[in-house]
Design a protein around this motif. Structure first.
Motif, mmCIF file in Angstrom:
data_model
loop_
_atom_site.group_PDB
_atom_site.id
_atom_site.type_symbol
_atom_site.label_atom_id
_atom_site.label_comp_id
_atom_site.label_asym_id
_atom_site.label_seq_id
_atom_site.Cartn_x
_atom_site.Cartn_y
_atom_site.Cartn_z
ATOM 1 N N GLU A 90 -13.729 2.647 -12.221
ATOM 2 C CA GLU A 90 -14.650 1.553 -11.765
ATOM 3 C C GLU A 90 -13.496 0.170 -11.721
ATOM 4 O O GLU A 90 -12.680 -0.016 -12.778
ATOM 5 C CB GLU A 90 -15.827 1.222 -12.449
ATOM 6 N N ASN A 91 -14.156 -0.541 -11.015
ATOM 7 C CA ASN A 91 -13.494 -2.168 -10.901
ATOM 8 C C ASN A 91 -12.041 -2.196 -10.703
ATOM 9 O O ASN A 91 -11.348 -2.722 -11.524
ATOM 10 C CB ASN A 91 -13.834 -2.806 -12.345
ATOM 11 N N SER A 107 -14.007 9.231 -11.937
ATOM 12 C CA SER A 107 -14.186 8.052 -11.032
ATOM 13 C C SER A 107 -13.477 6.834 -12.009
ATOM 14 O O SER A 107 -13.595 7.171 -13.170
ATOM 15 C CB SER A 107 -15.538 7.576 -10.633
ATOM 16 N N THR A 163 -14.590 1.068 -6.733
ATOM 17 C CA THR A 163 -14.830 2.460 -7.352
ATOM 18 C C THR A 163 -13.965 3.547 -6.832
ATOM 19 O O THR A 163 -14.177 3.921 -5.629
ATOM 20 C CB THR A 163 -16.206 2.825 -7.539
#
Length: 105
Positions: A86-87, A84, A71
């Motif tokens: 993610e992944n 942010s 992240t």
């Protein structure tokens, strides 16, 4: 003769172990933050691992990153808000480009 076989097995085992460690290569993560002055710091988080990158003219780079999912968190300067992604997947020997991250007020 038995000693020679034992030495050969030990050398072969150690050689195999060294090859296994050298086969695992690290990758990287890069991107840009817009506006450049809005970012204080960029973090890459995976499990208990947290990596820190400085922002230089809006660009950031993480090098020597383990192959796994992260992240990406941008800590923003006021009046901008933290954001942010993610992944973000990192694979062996490749740099993942997350592109431009736009900060909102």
């Amino acid at each position: 003769m038995k000693r020679l076989k034992l030495n050969f097995i030990i050398v072969a085992g150690l050689s195999g172990a060294l090859l296994a460690f050298s086969a695992s290569r690290e990758g990287g993560i890069q991107g840009k933050v817009n506006p450049a002055e809005g970012a204080a710091q960029v973090l890459a988080i995976s499990g208990r691992d947290t990596l820190h990158a400085t922002v230089n003219s809006g660009s950031f780079v993480f090098s020597k990153v383990k192959a796994q999912n992260y992240t990406i968190m941008v800590k923003a300067n006021p009046p901008y808000k933290d954001t942010s992604i993610e992944n973000v997947a990192v694979v062996d020997s490749a740099t993942t480009d997350v592109g431009e991250i736009k900060l909102l007020q």
